[in-house]
Design a protein around this motif. Structure first.
Motif, mmCIF file in Angstrom:
data_model
loop_
_atom_site.group_PDB
_atom_site.id
_atom_site.type_symbol
_atom_site.label_atom_id
_atom_site.label_comp_id
_atom_site.label_asym_id
_atom_site.label_seq_id
_atom_site.Cartn_x
_atom_site.Cartn_y
_atom_site.Cartn_z
ATOM 1 N N LEU A 66 26.897 48.018 32.633
ATOM 2 C CA LEU A 66 27.422 47.446 33.850
ATOM 3 C C LEU A 66 28.905 47.808 33.929
ATOM 4 C CD1 LEU A 66 26.598 44.028 35.316
ATOM 5 C CD2 LEU A 66 28.972 44.740 35.223
ATOM 6 N N LYS A 67 29.274 48.508 34.993
ATOM 7 C CA LYS A 67 30.674 48.868 35.235
ATOM 8 C C LYS A 67 31.180 47.992 36.372
ATOM 9 C CE LYS A 67 33.741 52.670 36.469
ATOM 10 N NZ LYS A 67 33.806 54.100 36.782
ATOM 11 N N LEU A 68 32.250 47.252 36.100
ATOM 12 C CA LEU A 68 32.822 46.324 37.065
ATOM 13 C C LEU A 68 34.225 46.786 37.428
ATOM 14 C CD1 LEU A 68 32.984 43.578 38.587
ATOM 15 C CD2 LEU A 68 33.733 42.567 36.422
ATOM 16 N N THR A 69 34.436 47.067 38.708
ATOM 17 C CA THR A 69 35.771 47.376 39.219
ATOM 18 C C THR A 69 36.193 46.198 40.083
ATOM 19 O OG1 THR A 69 35.242 49.734 39.237
ATOM 20 C CG2 THR A 69 37.169 49.037 40.499
ATOM 21 N N VAL A 70 37.325 45.596 39.725
ATOM 22 C CA VAL A 70 37.824 44.417 40.421
ATOM 23 C C VAL A 70 39.070 44.808 41.208
ATOM 24 C CG1 VAL A 70 38.739 42.080 40.138
ATOM 25 C CG2 VAL A 70 36.958 42.914 38.585
ATOM 26 N N VAL A 71 39.063 44.488 42.501
ATOM 27 C CA VAL A 71 40.242 44.699 43.342
ATOM 28 C C VAL A 71 40.736 43.316 43.766
ATOM 29 C CG1 VAL A 71 41.185 45.773 45.419
ATOM 30 C CG2 VAL A 71 39.332 46.909 44.160
ATOM 31 N N PHE A 72 41.929 42.964 43.283
ATOM 32 C CA PHE A 72 42.526 41.657 43.494
ATOM 33 C C PHE A 72 43.707 41.823 44.441
ATOM 34 C CE2 PHE A 72 45.516 38.302 42.256
ATOM 35 C CZ PHE A 72 44.691 37.191 42.169
ATOM 36 N N LEU A 73 43.666 41.139 45.590
ATOM 37 C CA LEU A 73 44.753 41.221 46.566
ATOM 38 C C LEU A 73 45.637 39.992 46.452
ATOM 39 C CD1 LEU A 73 42.778 42.411 49.727
ATOM 40 C CD2 LEU A 73 44.113 43.800 48.155
ATOM 41 N N ASN A 74 46.952 40.225 46.287
ATOM 42 C CA ASN A 74 47.906 39.127 46.272
ATOM 43 C C ASN A 74 49.091 39.507 47.163
ATOM 44 O OD1 ASN A 74 49.568 40.852 44.742
ATOM 45 N ND2 ASN A 74 48.766 40.045 42.818
ATOM 46 N N ALA A 75 50.130 38.713 47.130
ATOM 47 C CA ALA A 75 51.289 38.948 48.001
ATOM 48 C C ALA A 75 51.958 40.292 47.723
ATOM 49 C CB ALA A 75 52.295 37.813 47.842
ATOM 50 N N GLN A 76 51.852 40.794 46.500
ATOM 51 C CA GLN A 76 52.478 42.065 46.139
ATOM 52 C C GLN A 76 51.611 43.275 46.487
ATOM 53 O OE1 GLN A 76 52.386 39.378 43.811
ATOM 54 N NE2 GLN A 76 54.371 38.800 44.640
#
Length: 153
Positions: A57-67
């Motif tokens: 299982l390959k997990l790519t996480v894209v996390f959006l924050n203020a920066q």
């Protein structure tokens, strides 16, 4: 005799269907309104891109924050073997295994003196269109229980 054979076949097919593990592949977008972040601030956005080829299982996480966007990648196996993934300043060791149709990951990571223990339980609902992640974080300031709800894009 014919009915007995049909009954045995039906029971065997039912047993196979119960042993089938769900596939988590897809792009999953966080539903912030339906998620519970405990006492932590919610992100501006969060996407899981999952390529699940059992047991990999390959997990790519894209996390959006203020920066802006922060992307990380993890390679896991669902067979309970230890996996090691390195980020910018953090190394994580984890084990992922099946509990019925739920996928459970137990992970520990360190960055300098900061240690984080995390348990995640993934479950599909809504006919495979909703991914729920029950996450428990143990960090220096205490424990945090989050409930993240994702919808398949």
């Amino acid at each position: 005799m014919k009915r007995l054979c049909l009954l045995i076949l039906a029971l065997a097919l039912l047993a196979l269907a119960q042993d089938a593990k769900p596939n988590y592949s897809g792009a999953w977008e966080l539903d912030i309104a339906k998620s519970d972040f405990a006492n932590m601030p919610p992100p501006r956005g969060l996407t899981y891109n999952i390529d699940h080829q059992e047991p990999k299982l390959k997990l790519t996480v894209v996390f959006l924050n203020a920066q802006g966007a922060d992307t990380s990648e993890k390679n896991l196996t669902t067979d309970g073997q230890e996996n090691t993934n390195a980020g910018e300043a953090r190394v994580e060791k984890s084990r992922t295994h099946w509990e019925a149709s739920d996928l459970v990951t137990e992970a520990q990571s360190e960055a300098g003196r900061s240690k984080v223990e995390r348990t995640e339980r993934w479950h599909l609902s809504g006919g495979g269109k909703t991914l729920e992640n029950e996450m428990t974080l143990h960090v220096s300031d205490g424990d945090h229980a989050l409930h993240l709800v994702f919808h398949k894009k």
